[in-house]
Motif scaffolding. Structure first.
Motif, PDB file in Angstrom:
ATOM      1  N   ALA A 127       0.893  -1.161   0.000  1.00  0.00           N
ATOM      2  CA  ALA A 127       0.000   0.000   0.000  1.00  0.00           C
ATOM      3  C   ALA A 127       0.930   1.210   0.000  1.00  0.00           C
ATOM      4  CB  ALA A 127      -0.906   0.004   1.223  1.00  0.00           C
ATOM      5  N   LEU A 128       1.300   1.635  -1.192  1.00  0.00           N
ATOM      6  CA  LEU A 128       2.331   2.661  -1.343  1.00  0.00           C
ATOM      7  C   LEU A 128       1.751   3.918  -1.983  1.00  0.00           C
ATOM      8  CD1 LEU A 128       5.331   0.529  -2.684  1.00  0.00           C
ATOM      9  CD2 LEU A 128       4.853   1.201  -0.322  1.00  0.00           C
ATOM     10  N   GLY A 129       2.339   5.055  -1.648  1.00  0.00           N
ATOM     11  CA  GLY A 129       1.958   6.305  -2.297  1.00  0.00           C
ATOM     12  C   GLY A 129       0.472   6.557  -2.191  1.00  0.00           C
ATOM     13  N   GLY A 130      -0.161   6.740  -3.347  1.00  0.00           N
ATOM     14  CA  GLY A 130      -1.602   6.963  -3.360  1.00  0.00           C
ATOM     15  C   GLY A 130      -2.374   5.800  -2.770  1.00  0.00           C
ATOM     16  N   GLY A 131      -1.854   4.584  -2.892  1.00  0.00           N
ATOM     17  CA  GLY A 131      -2.518   3.439  -2.280  1.00  0.00           C
ATOM     18  C   GLY A 131      -2.518   3.538  -0.769  1.00  0.00           C
ATOM     19  N   ALA A 132      -1.384   3.954  -0.194  1.00  0.00           N
ATOM     20  CA  ALA A 132      -1.333   4.162   1.253  1.00  0.00           C
ATOM     21  C   ALA A 132      -2.294   5.264   1.656  1.00  0.00           C
ATOM     22  CB  ALA A 132       0.090   4.511   1.685  1.00  0.00           C
ATOM     23  N   GLU A 133      -2.319   6.357   0.879  1.00  0.00           N
ATOM     24  CA  GLU A 133      -3.189   7.486   1.228  1.00  0.00           C
ATOM     25  C   GLU A 133      -4.664   7.103   1.146  1.00  0.00           C
ATOM     26  OE1 GLU A 133      -1.013  11.573   0.244  1.00  0.00           O
ATOM     27  OE2 GLU A 133      -1.118  10.265  -1.514  1.00  0.00           O
ATOM     28  N   LEU A 134      -5.020   6.242   0.212  1.00  0.00           N
ATOM     29  CA  LEU A 134      -6.398   5.763   0.145  1.00  0.00           C
ATOM     30  C   LEU A 134      -6.739   4.966   1.402  1.00  0.00           C
ATOM     31  CD1 LEU A 134      -9.091   5.277  -1.257  1.00  0.00           C
ATOM     32  CD2 LEU A 134      -8.001   3.442  -2.579  1.00  0.00           C
ATOM     33  N   SER A 135      -5.812   4.143   1.866  1.00  0.00           N
ATOM     34  CA  SER A 135      -6.078   3.380   3.095  1.00  0.00           C
ATOM     35  C   SER A 135      -6.157   4.307   4.305  1.00  0.00           C
ATOM     36  CB  SER A 135      -5.004   2.308   3.304  1.00  0.00           C
ATOM     37  OG  SER A 135      -3.796   2.845   3.796  1.00  0.00           O
ATOM     38  N   GLY A 172      -3.256  13.673   1.241  1.00  0.00           N
ATOM     39  CA  GLY A 172      -3.707  13.490   2.609  1.00  0.00           C
ATOM     40  C   GLY A 172      -2.675  12.956   3.581  1.00  0.00           C
ATOM     41  N   ALA A 173      -1.613  12.313   3.085  1.00  0.00           N
ATOM     42  CA  ALA A 173      -0.668  11.675   4.013  1.00  0.00           C
ATOM     43  C   ALA A 173       0.023  12.677   4.921  1.00  0.00           C
ATOM     44  CB  ALA A 173       0.375  10.878   3.234  1.00  0.00           C
ATOM     45  N   CYS A 174       0.294  13.884   4.422  1.00  0.00           N
ATOM     46  CA  CYS A 174       1.059  14.851   5.215  1.00  0.00           C
ATOM     47  C   CYS A 174       0.294  15.349   6.434  1.00  0.00           C
ATOM     48  CB  CYS A 174       1.482  16.041   4.343  1.00  0.00           C
ATOM     49  SG  CYS A 174       2.792  15.618   3.167  1.00  0.00           S
ATOM     50  N   TRP A 175      -1.009  15.188   6.445  1.00  0.00           N
ATOM     51  CA  TRP A 175      -1.760  15.568   7.647  1.00  0.00           C
ATOM     52  C   TRP A 175      -2.554  14.413   8.231  1.00  0.00           C
ATOM     53  CZ3 TRP A 175      -7.132  15.522   6.861  1.00  0.00           C
ATOM     54  CH2 TRP A 175      -7.549  15.532   5.528  1.00  0.00           C
ATOM     55  N   ARG A 176      -2.989  13.444   7.407  1.00  0.00           N
ATOM     56  CA  ARG A 176      -3.706  12.310   7.985  1.00  0.00           C
ATOM     57  C   ARG A 176      -2.767  11.382   8.748  1.00  0.00           C
ATOM     58  NH1 ARG A 176      -7.150  11.986   3.183  1.00  0.00           N
ATOM     59  NH2 ARG A 176      -9.181  12.803   3.807  1.00  0.00           N
TER      60      ARG A 176
END
Length: 250
Positions: A108-116, A144-148
């Protein structure tokens, strides 16, 4: 599949009475998130906004999503970045009325991680790996990763992932609180459905209002009171509490 959804090229979608199961399905690209997949996920979100149900999101073939489609990303410029193509979808997923669960095994990398990260809960298989390698491609994790991620695992672990390129394997993700559990790969979907089964037995209105209140920023005692006032007047509350009291008396 029932009539609520059409035919999809990048997803496999199963509708049930209390949930929708979505499998990311681009096996030729490790389920990388393309513009086509974004559009199709928007259609799923539209359905779940019209007919609120639980959402189970997973990936085909032992991979959740190996990132965004790099070929597409390379072609995108300033205007596409300002459109927030991925971030607008992930925020829509985050705001779905009923709880959402990502069942993650493999990458779950990049956009995949961010979707999760946009899902309310995550459960992992033993080979799950979460990571955000965007700076190595000359960009940042802007969906979203930088704040989620700091909200989910704390600033220190988030910076290890976002700045130092650390990947979180299943064990590290569990220790950081990113996932609710790690289960054998062949039990992942069954355990995910068992978790959704537990939520499905709860009051749907109470779940919806609890999610709204939890996701509201800051302290919100007035919102808590208003949501509780709605629930206190509902027949569901009276019936559930009556059953509880009768069981205890028995």
């Amino acid at each position: 599949m029932s009539g609520g959804l059409g035919t999809y090229e990048t997803l496999r979608v199963e509708e049930r009475e209390d949930r929708v199961v979505v499998t990311l399905h681009r096996p030729e690209a490790r389920n990388a998130i393309s513009g086509g997949m974004i559009a199709e996920l928007h259609e799923v979100c539209a359905l779940l906004e019209r007919e609120p149900r639980l959402l189970l999101l997973t990936g085909h073939g032992g991979v959740f999503a190996g990132g965004a489609d790099i070929a597409e990303l390379r072609r995108r410029g300033r205007e596409e970045a300002l459109q927030g193509i991925n971030s607008r979808l992930f925020e829509r997923v985050r705001r779905l009325p009923m709880p959402t669960l990502a069942a993650v095994d493999g990458w779950a990398l990049g956009g995949g991680a961010e979707l999760s990260y946009a899902c309310d809960l995550r459960i992992a298989g033993p080979d799950a790996v979460f990571g955000n390698p965007e700076p190595g491609l000359g960009i940042l994790a802007a969906a979203g990763a930088c704040w989620r991620l700091p909200q989910l695992v704390g600033e220190s672990v988030a910076k290890q992932v976002l700045l130092a390129g650390r990947n979180l394997d299943a064990r590290a993700a569990l220790a950081a609180g990113l996932v609710i559990d790690v289960v054998p790969a062949d039990e992942l979907l069954a355990e995910a459905h068992a978790l959704l089964d537990r939520m499905a037995r709860l009051s749907p209105t109470a779940l919806r209002l609890t999610k709204l209140v939890v996701d509201s920023p800051g302290a919100h005692p007035v919102a808590d009171d208003l949501a509780q006032a709605v629930l206190f007047e509902g027949e569901d509350k009276k019936e559930r509490m009556t059953r509880f009291l009768e069981r205890n008396r028995a």
